[in-house]
Design an enzyme around this catalytic site. Structure first.
Site, PDB file in Angstrom:
ATOM      1  N   TYR A 130       0.023  -6.808   4.378  1.00  0.00           N
ATOM      2  CA  TYR A 130      -0.476  -6.859   5.714  1.00  0.00           C
ATOM      3  C   TYR A 130       0.661  -8.532   5.670  1.00  0.00           C
ATOM      4  CZ  TYR A 130      -3.277  -3.368   6.228  1.00  0.00           C
ATOM      5  OH  TYR A 130      -3.964  -1.949   7.516  1.00  0.00           O
ATOM      6  N   HIS A 180      -1.601   5.889  11.261  1.00  0.00           N
ATOM      7  CA  HIS A 180      -2.933   4.750   9.748  1.00  0.00           C
ATOM      8  C   HIS A 180      -3.535   5.989   9.652  1.00  0.00           C
ATOM      9  CE1 HIS A 180      -3.229   0.573   8.855  1.00  0.00           C
ATOM     10  NE2 HIS A 180      -4.532   1.102   7.989  1.00  0.00           N
ATOM     11  N   THR A 186      -0.575  10.928   7.445  1.00  0.00           N
ATOM     12  CA  THR A 186      -1.770  11.449   8.130  1.00  0.00           C
ATOM     13  C   THR A 186      -1.879  12.661   8.899  1.00  0.00           C
ATOM     14  OG1 THR A 186      -1.295   9.789  10.066  1.00  0.00           O
ATOM     15  CG2 THR A 186      -2.508  10.954  11.109  1.00  0.00           C
ATOM     16  N   GLY A 232      -3.409   9.797   2.215  1.00  0.00           N
ATOM     17  CA  GLY A 232      -4.499   8.895   1.900  1.00  0.00           C
ATOM     18  C   GLY A 232      -5.835   9.522   1.453  1.00  0.00           C
TER      19      GLY A 232
HETATM   20  C1  LIG Z   1      -9.820   3.936   3.676  1.00  0.00           C
HETATM   21  C2  LIG Z   1      -8.896   4.206   4.283  1.00  0.00           C
HETATM   22  C3  LIG Z   1      -8.237   2.814   4.777  1.00  0.00           C
HETATM   23  C4  LIG Z   1      -6.956   1.777   4.457  1.00  0.00           C
HETATM   24  N1  LIG Z   1      -6.252   1.408   4.387  1.00  0.00           N
HETATM   25  C5  LIG Z   1      -5.516   0.990   4.711  1.00  0.00           C
HETATM   26  C6  LIG Z   1      -4.570  -0.625   4.242  1.00  0.00           C
HETATM   27  O1  LIG Z   1      -4.219  -0.929   4.058  1.00  0.00           O
HETATM   28  N2  LIG Z   1      -3.212  -0.462   4.724  1.00  0.00           N
HETATM   29  C7  LIG Z   1      -2.810   0.870   5.067  1.00  0.00           C
HETATM   30  O2  LIG Z   1      -1.188   0.567   5.366  1.00  0.00           O
HETATM   31  N3  LIG Z   1      -2.889   2.025   5.406  1.00  0.00           N
HETATM   32  C8  LIG Z   1      -4.158   1.895   4.920  1.00  0.00           C
HETATM   33  N4  LIG Z   1      -4.860   2.874   4.955  1.00  0.00           N
HETATM   34  C9  LIG Z   1      -4.198   4.432   5.817  1.00  0.00           C
HETATM   35  C10 LIG Z   1      -3.298   4.745   5.068  1.00  0.00           C
HETATM   36  O3  LIG Z   1      -2.641   4.396   4.112  1.00  0.00           O
HETATM   37  C11 LIG Z   1      -2.453   6.673   5.307  1.00  0.00           C
HETATM   38  O4  LIG Z   1      -1.162   5.728   6.752  1.00  0.00           O
HETATM   39  C12 LIG Z   1      -3.199   7.276   6.411  1.00  0.00           C
HETATM   40  O5  LIG Z   1      -4.414   7.455   5.526  1.00  0.00           O
HETATM   41  C13 LIG Z   1      -2.926   8.936   6.475  1.00  0.00           C
HETATM   42  O6  LIG Z   1      -3.549   9.512   6.890  1.00  0.00           O
HETATM   43  P1  LIG Z   1      -4.366  10.800   6.109  1.00  0.00           P
HETATM   44  O7  LIG Z   1      -5.537  10.023   5.759  1.00  0.00           O
HETATM   45  O8  LIG Z   1      -5.191  11.732   6.716  1.00  0.00           O
HETATM   46  O9  LIG Z   1      -3.938  10.899   4.479  1.00  0.00           O
HETATM   47  C14 LIG Z   1      -6.290   3.389   5.364  1.00  0.00           C
HETATM   48  C15 LIG Z   1      -6.554   4.754   5.363  1.00  0.00           C
HETATM   49  C16 LIG Z   1      -8.025   4.904   4.661  1.00  0.00           C
HETATM   50  C17 LIG Z   1      -8.294   6.232   5.477  1.00  0.00           C
END
Ligand SMILES: Cc1cc2nc3c(=O)[nH]c(=O)nc-3n(C[C@H](O)[C@H](O)[C@H](O)COP(=O)(O)O)c2cc1C
Length: 403
Positions: free
Chosen positions: A160, A300, A332, A354
């Site tokens: 970021y 995200h 996602t 994620g």
């Molecule tokens: C608890 C949590 C924290 C996350 N933190 C970040 C992050 O710091 N940077 C980022 O690029 N994406 C972040 N994400 C998004 C994930 O990289 C990803 O895009 C997302 O979890 C995908 O969806 P899913 O949880 O349904 O697999 C976060 C997601 C979750 C659930």
């Protein structure tokens, strides 16, 4: 009716096959989980409400996440039969190197808060399963400590960009020095999404000891003991923070970034560059024209803009426009290995998960992450065999119909 008789021991004995007793309670719990949804239920029981909700929740009405999961669930598979599927090969190549499975662990912030084993556990499982792991800028284990915990894992660093550009430059050079092979720039967080569950729960980083959380402590003593007896929650990059996640994002992140800044990133990072958070065909083309080696179609996990496009739906159109000029990753809503297979069939080069691994982490630390990976791997292999695809490259759009 025939004559009845008492069963003889010699007849009963072969029927009695007592299962070996699993004494380790974590293992016992994890063995019972057959799906990621099972891990989610265990995670919910074992984690304080505000932390579980931070992980599980999404923005506003959580429509983006729900639609993404519903889309995967609504996919219709079209199997091809009478193919020899005795050997399934789910390996892929992504960013120029091999991976044993078509999915990797996406970046998630504050991982050590969800369960104290945190990023090290995730990186070690990625290493054992030979899949990539992207460490977040908001990770709670340093770049160097993650590298030391899993020296042979394929590690990517998710960036970021702060208002203070020098901080980003320093992070990039630390990631490079620690052997991180790719940079993943996340571009869908110009400002924080409205995570309503967090506001309602009064959630802060680190979790604060309010009356409500103290009451919650009684329900989750082990979680709190682990939090309070392991290293304090500092960040891979930022030192410490005291406030809500939205305050952190809106204070530190730079909402003025434009595509022109990719040139600056390119001048600082000479390895593969992945842009995460692309949600239109035009933006995919723009960032690839600007030098991205790969993109992640992602909203995200529904945590930013609500009512956003379902990323997996964008795949065929984006693939048409990008072709082989850049790799296309997608995330996602993935809760099942069949979702991974569907995304690959629709043209993805790799899939990120994620929450799927975070539920595992909250359910049982490193072993829980491992269980999540095992579940997804078994589902990927079985779905491929049932579809009649021996390799990932044999998967095609003909196998899948989107709802
Ligand atoms: C608890 C949590 C924290 C996350 N933190 C970040 C992050 O710091 N940077 C980022 O690029 N994406 C972040 N994400 C998004 C994930 O990289 C990803 O895009 C997302 O979890 C995908 O969806 P899913 O949880 O349904 O697999 C976060 C997601 C979750 C659930």
């Amino acid at each position: 009716m025939g004559d009845r008789q008492l069963p003889r021991w010699s007849e009963l004995k072969p029927l009695l096959r007592p299962k070996p007793v699993e004494w380790n309670p974590t293992r016992r719990r994890l063995d019972k989980a057959l799906t990621i949804a099972d891990l989610r239920r265990t995670a919910r029981r074992r984690t304080p409400r505000s932390v579980f909700d931070y992980t599980d929740g999404a923005a506003d009405g959580e429509v983006s996440l729900r639609r993404a999961r519903d889309t995967f669930a609504g996919i219709e598979f079209h199997p091809e039969v009478l193919r020899d599927v005795s050997n399934i090969d789910p390996t892929i190549e992504v960013l120029g190197k091999p991976a044993a499975l078509p999915f990797g662990f996406g970046p998630t912030g504050f991982t050590r808060m969800m369960q104290h084993e945190g990023e090290r556990a995730v990186a070690r499982v990625a290493e054992r399963f030979e899949i990539p792991y992207a460490l977040s800028t908001l990770g709670t284990t340093s770049i160097e400590d993650v590298a030391a915990a899993a020296p042979n894992a394929r590690k990517w660093f998710q960036l970021y960009v702060w208002r203070d550009r020098r901080a980003a430059e320093e992070l990039m050079s630390r990631a490079k020095a620690a052997g991180f092979e790719a940079l993943m720039l996340t571009v869908d967080v110009p400002v924080a999404g409205a995570r309503l569950r967090d506001i309602r729960n009064g959630f802060t980083i680190p979790p604060s000891l309010t009356l409500r959380t103290v009451a919650g402590t009684a329900m989750h003593p082990a979680w709190w003991a682990n939090l309070l007896t392991t290293e304090p929650l500092t960040f891979a990059s930022l030192g410490s923070w005291d406030g809500t996640v939205a305050e952190l994002i809106n204070t530190l992140f730079d909402p003025s970034m434009t595509i022109a800044d990719l040139e600056w990133i390119r001048s600082q990072w000479d390895g593969p560059l992945v842009i995460k958070g692309i949600q239109t065909v035009d933006d995919a083309r723009r960032v690839v024209d600007a030098g991205a080696d790969a993109i992640v179609l992602s909203n995200h996990g529904g945590r930013q803009l609500d009512r956003a496009p379902v990323p997996v739906r964008l795949l065929p159109d984006v693939k048409d426009v990008i072709g082989e000029r850049a790799e296309i990753l997608v995330d996602t809503g993935v809760m099942n290995g069949a979702d991974v297979v569907a995304a690959m069939a629709l043209g993805a080069d790799a899939v990120l998960v994620g929450r799927a691994y975070l539920y595992g982490l909250m359910a049982g630390g490193e072993r829980g992450v491992e269980r999540a990976a095992q579940i997804l791997e078994a589902e990927v292999r079985r779905t491929m065999a049932l579809l009649g695809a021996r390799t990932i490259s044999e998967l095609g759009q003909r196998h899948v119909r989107l709802p």
